[in-house]
Design an enzyme around this catalytic site. Structure first.
Site, PDB file in Angstrom:
ATOM      1  CD  GLU A 263       2.683 -26.677  79.133  1.00  0.00           C
ATOM      2  OE1 GLU A 263       1.610 -26.523  79.753  1.00  0.00           O
ATOM      3  OE2 GLU A 263       2.831 -27.539  78.248  1.00  0.00           O
ATOM      4  CB  THR A 307      -2.309 -28.686  78.543  1.00  0.00           C
ATOM      5  OG1 THR A 307      -0.963 -28.371  78.228  1.00  0.00           O
ATOM      6  CG2 THR A 307      -2.678 -27.974  79.828  1.00  0.00           C
ATOM      7  CG  HIS A 424       4.099 -24.870  75.362  1.00  0.00           C
ATOM      8  ND1 HIS A 424       4.225 -24.998  74.003  1.00  0.00           N
ATOM      9  CD2 HIS A 424       2.980 -25.553  75.700  1.00  0.00           C
ATOM     10  CE1 HIS A 424       3.223 -25.727  73.540  1.00  0.00           C
ATOM     11  NE2 HIS A 424       2.447 -26.077  74.543  1.00  0.00           N
ATOM     12  CG  ASP A 483       1.576 -30.227  80.964  1.00  0.00           C
ATOM     13  OD1 ASP A 483       2.826 -30.273  80.970  1.00  0.00           O
ATOM     14  OD2 ASP A 483       0.927 -29.530  80.156  1.00  0.00           O
ATOM     15  CG  HIS A 484       2.347 -32.674  78.207  1.00  0.00           C
ATOM     16  ND1 HIS A 484       3.331 -31.987  77.542  1.00  0.00           N
ATOM     17  CD2 HIS A 484       1.299 -31.810  78.310  1.00  0.00           C
ATOM     18  CE1 HIS A 484       2.907 -30.777  77.232  1.00  0.00           C
ATOM     19  NE2 HIS A 484       1.677 -30.628  77.698  1.00  0.00           N
TER      20      HIS A 484
HETATM   21  C1  GP9 Z   1      -2.094 -23.360  76.237  1.00  0.00           C
HETATM   22  C2  GP9 Z   1      -1.333 -24.362  77.010  1.00  0.00           C
HETATM   23  C3  GP9 Z   1      -0.593 -25.316  76.112  1.00  0.00           C
HETATM   24  O1  GP9 Z   1      -3.054 -22.654  76.925  1.00  0.00           O
HETATM   25  O2  GP9 Z   1      -2.035 -24.951  78.012  1.00  0.00           O
HETATM   26  O3  GP9 Z   1      -1.188 -26.519  75.904  1.00  0.00           O
HETATM   27  P1  GP9 Z   1      -0.375 -27.779  75.344  1.00  0.00           P
HETATM   28  O4  GP9 Z   1       0.132 -27.413  73.983  1.00  0.00           O
HETATM   29  O5  GP9 Z   1       0.761 -28.031  76.285  1.00  0.00           O
HETATM   30  O6  GP9 Z   1      -1.330 -28.895  75.339  1.00  0.00           O
HETATM   31 MN    MN Z   2       1.047 -28.653  78.266  1.00  0.00          MN
END
Ligand code: GP9
Ligand code: MN
Length: 689
Positions: A263, A307, A424, A483-484
């Site tokens: 993440e 995500t 996150h 992911d980003h």
């Molecule tokens: C929540 C998680 C966060 O289930 O995948 O998503 P994001 O805020 O990173 O798009």
């Molecule tokens: Mn994410």
């Protein structure tokens, strides 16, 4: 004096039209709030969210019930009750649907194209609880009071302009409520996230309107699309296919696949040190392993869907949309030919793991369209105390460990995607879980980032250790990706300090979008690969490694290991990076040096060509999603996914897992004489000690 007092007696108030209307609305709002608290898990945290939750039914109820005020006499009262009945039925239907799917009814589902009839119809009576009917209680009481004349009907005309004012006030309240909600969660309607959020912040009525709008948008683009729209897509793909590289092709054939979603993890963290300490020692080691192909010019390509955009690219090789989240709007109804479905049809068991609620990014619906057999989400993870979670959900160390418990039951070969969460925004981690130094840029958002990243790395280390001990390591291909970004472009000063630069240019920010992409498989010839690519290229790369020629699928990326891979990385807004140029807005930089150029004629034409490629690829991918074009196309040997084949209901999934142990005894647990392997899992998670 006593006359005045009398006038304000509840009964007198109820005997006026306005009084009765307000009373009805009040009962309805209290009822809605009780339903919110007892029948849904909306996850309101903190006093502001609790407050919003409590008041959010009011504006819409005032507005809809207020329609009755435009009519006179008995009719007005009947209308009020009918509106109340319709509204309450909407609540009732959602209670029942939510019980089964942890999500709210969408107009698309009601229209009958979804999977609801199948799963809900047969057992509707089992799903309904007697207490659900209490949502009609207030209506019954009000009607009885009217019939026995305990409340008298007010026949005096109610002026239309007064009704107008009531409507106006309702709309104003709705507007203020929306601003309040947006102040707590921005992008609520544009980025879409999760139906639970819309209900939590705006209410069930607003959700109904939003859902109707989404469905309308989705069906209108869909109905305009024709099978022939595929022609331009196919033509483009034919010109852009990249052939497999024999050095890598099939090198992981038949192995399990782990996709480990790191993440918000950026590439700069790899090998990064704070106070001389590596932030992610285990990931660094993994990156440099002799059997790991690591990429150092791999970019995320997400937009608002964050995500969910990453997931869409990684597993479908389709871009996310310019706005909102494709998984939310197009996840349930569209046809997909995603990684889990492709591998399922080659005999793989497929499972996604995530410690958040299943409705977030509409995963619970989308994963069915992608062919996931299992989706282990928050309810599968038993939280013995509140400190198991932080932010969006389960802490990574606990998440990995509890996932292993399910992984050991998956018949091999399997495809398992694990989506981590602790790293996150806002990068919170409790004291007991970190001894790692924060950075000292002075930017509060940025500084703890390395601490949660470090925690993620430790969690990954524990998981890897387990894979090694159980033998899964040698039988699996392990893919890591970020992911980003975790640090957004708004933090230029902090970024400059982290990268040890005086000033940060648009070029630097573009390069800052690099994320890890690492592929480990025993026997694979490892090394750092400098090819430019992005999330869109992951699936074709992985399929080739798994020995799938993949000549026939609709995928916009190409194998990063192929000699024909074009190395044009499209960002979602049309900017791009290639080994030669980095284009951001109207500016062009040389990728090697970072120098901004004033392009000469030759460069101009090269850049125009690249831009054309990027724009075409993005818009064709959008066309596939908007038009649901994959419903018109069948890759050779691929069977269309039937979402009705899947349910992620906890008890059913556990039953299925149990049954499959004897039907296909290839899980590591089955191979271990049906004994759990969890003894091998060592964690230092303080919550579990
Ligand atoms: C929540 C998680 C966060 O289930 O995948 O998503 P994001 O805020 O990173 O798009
Ligand atoms: Mn994410």
């Amino acid at each position: 004096m006593s006359g005045l007092k009398n006038k304000f007696k509840l009964k007198n108030v109820l005997n006026t039209r306005l009084g009765f209307y307000i009373f009805t609305v009040l009962l309805f709002c209290i009822k809605t709030y009780l339903v919110y608290k007892t029948k849904f898990t909306l996850g309101a945290k903190g006093s502001l969210q609790e407050f919003i939750l409590a008041i959010n039914p009011i504006p819409a109820a005032l507005l809809t019930f207020g329609l009755a005020l435009y009519f006179s006499g008995k009719l007005s009262y009947w209308l009020l009750m009918i509106i109340d009945f319709i509204e309450s039925t909407w609540i009732f239907a959602n209670i029942v649907y939510y019980r089964e799917f942890s999500d709210f009814l969408s107009m698309g589902i009601i229209k009958g194209s979804g999977n609801v009839q199948n799963n809900l119809g047969k057992s509707l009576m089992e799903i309904i609880h007697p207490s659900d009917f209490l949502v009609y209680l207030d209506i019954i009481i009000l009607i009885v009071l009217l019939i026995v004349k305990a409340i008298k009907i007010d026949y005096r005309p109610f002026k239309k302009w007064k009704a107008g004012i009531v409507s106006l006030i309702s709309l104003l309240l709705m507007g203020s409520e929306y601003s309040l909600a947006s102040s707590d969660r921005s992008g609520l309607l544009t980025r879409t996230f999760d139906n639970n959020y819309i209900v939590k912040y705006l209410g069930l009525n607003e959700y109904a309107v939003f859902s109707a709008y989404q469905t309308q948008k989705e069906t209108s683009t869909r109905s305009k699309a024709r099978a022939s729209d595929m022609n331009s897509v196919l033509k483009y793909l034919k010109n852009n296919r990249a052939k497999e590289n024999v050095q890598y092709f099939g090198k992981a054939k038949g192995k399990n696949v782990f996709i480990i979603h790191l993440e918000s993890f950026q590439q700069f963290l790899v090998n990064y040190k704070v106070d001389g300490k590596e932030v992610t020692p285990t990931i660094n080691k993994f990156y440099h392993n002799k059997n790991t192909v690591g990429f150092d010019n791999f970019y995320h390509q997400v937009a608002q869907g964050k995500t969910s955009d990453a997931e869409m690219m990684m597993e479908n090789s389709l871009f996310g949309l310019p706005q909102g989240s494709a998984m939310v709007t197009y996840g349930a109804q569209n046809t997909y030919q995603a990684a889990p479905a492709i591998l399922d049809q080659k005999g793989y068991t497929t499972a996604a793991f995530h410690g958040d609620v299943p409705s977030f990014w509409n995963r619970d619906s989308t994963y069915k369209s992608w062919g996931y057999q299992y989706f282990f989400s928050s309810e599968y993870y038993k939280q013995k105390s509140a400190d198991y979670s932080i932010g969006y959900g389960l802490k990574d160390k606990i998440f990995f460990k509890d996932s292993a418990n399910y992984i050991q039951q998956l018949p091999q070969p399997f495809y398992a995607k694990l989506i981590t969460l602790t790293n996150h925004y806002p990068y919170e981690i409790d004291k007991q879980n970190t001894d790692f130094p924060a950075t000292t840029t002075g930017d509060k958002t940025v500084d703890p980032y390395v601490q949660t990243a470090h925690y993620l790395d430790q969690a990954f280390a524990e998981f890897m250790d387990y894979l090694q001990k159980t033998g899964l390591l040698k039988d699996s291909m392990i893919v890591l990706y970020g992911d980003h970004y975790g640090i957004s472009n708004n933090h230029r000063d902090a970024i400059a300090q982290l990268l040890n630069k005086k000033e940060i240019t648009s070029y630097d920010l573009a390069q800052f979008q690099k994320v890890p992409f690492m592929i480990y498989s025993q026997g694979l010839k490892g090394g750092i690969n400098h090819n430019y690519g992005g999330e869109i290229d992951a699936l074709p790369t992985l399929l080739h490694l798994l020995g799938d020629k993949n000549n026939d699928t609709i995928q916009f990326g190409t194998d990063l290991l192929s000699k024909q891979h074009k190395q044009i990385v499209a960002f979602r807004n049309g900017d791009f990076v290639t080994p030669k140029y980095t284009k951001v807005g109207n500016d062009v930089y040389l990728t090697k040096s970072g120098n901004k150029i004033d392009p000469n004629e030759k460069q101009k034409s090269e850049i125009a060509q690249l831009q054309n490629h990027v724009t075409t690829e993005l818009s064709l991918s959008d066309r596939v999603i908007y038009g649901d074009l994959l419903r018109f196309y069948k890759p050779k040997g691929f069977k269309k996914v039937n979402t009705k084949d899947f349910t992620y209901k906890y008890t059913t999934a556990l039953d299925n897992l149990k049954k499959i142990q004897t039907e296909k005894p290839t899980s590591i647990e089955a191979k271990n004489d049906n004994q759990s392997t969890m003894d091998e899992y060592k964690t230092d998670a303080p919550e579990l000690q």
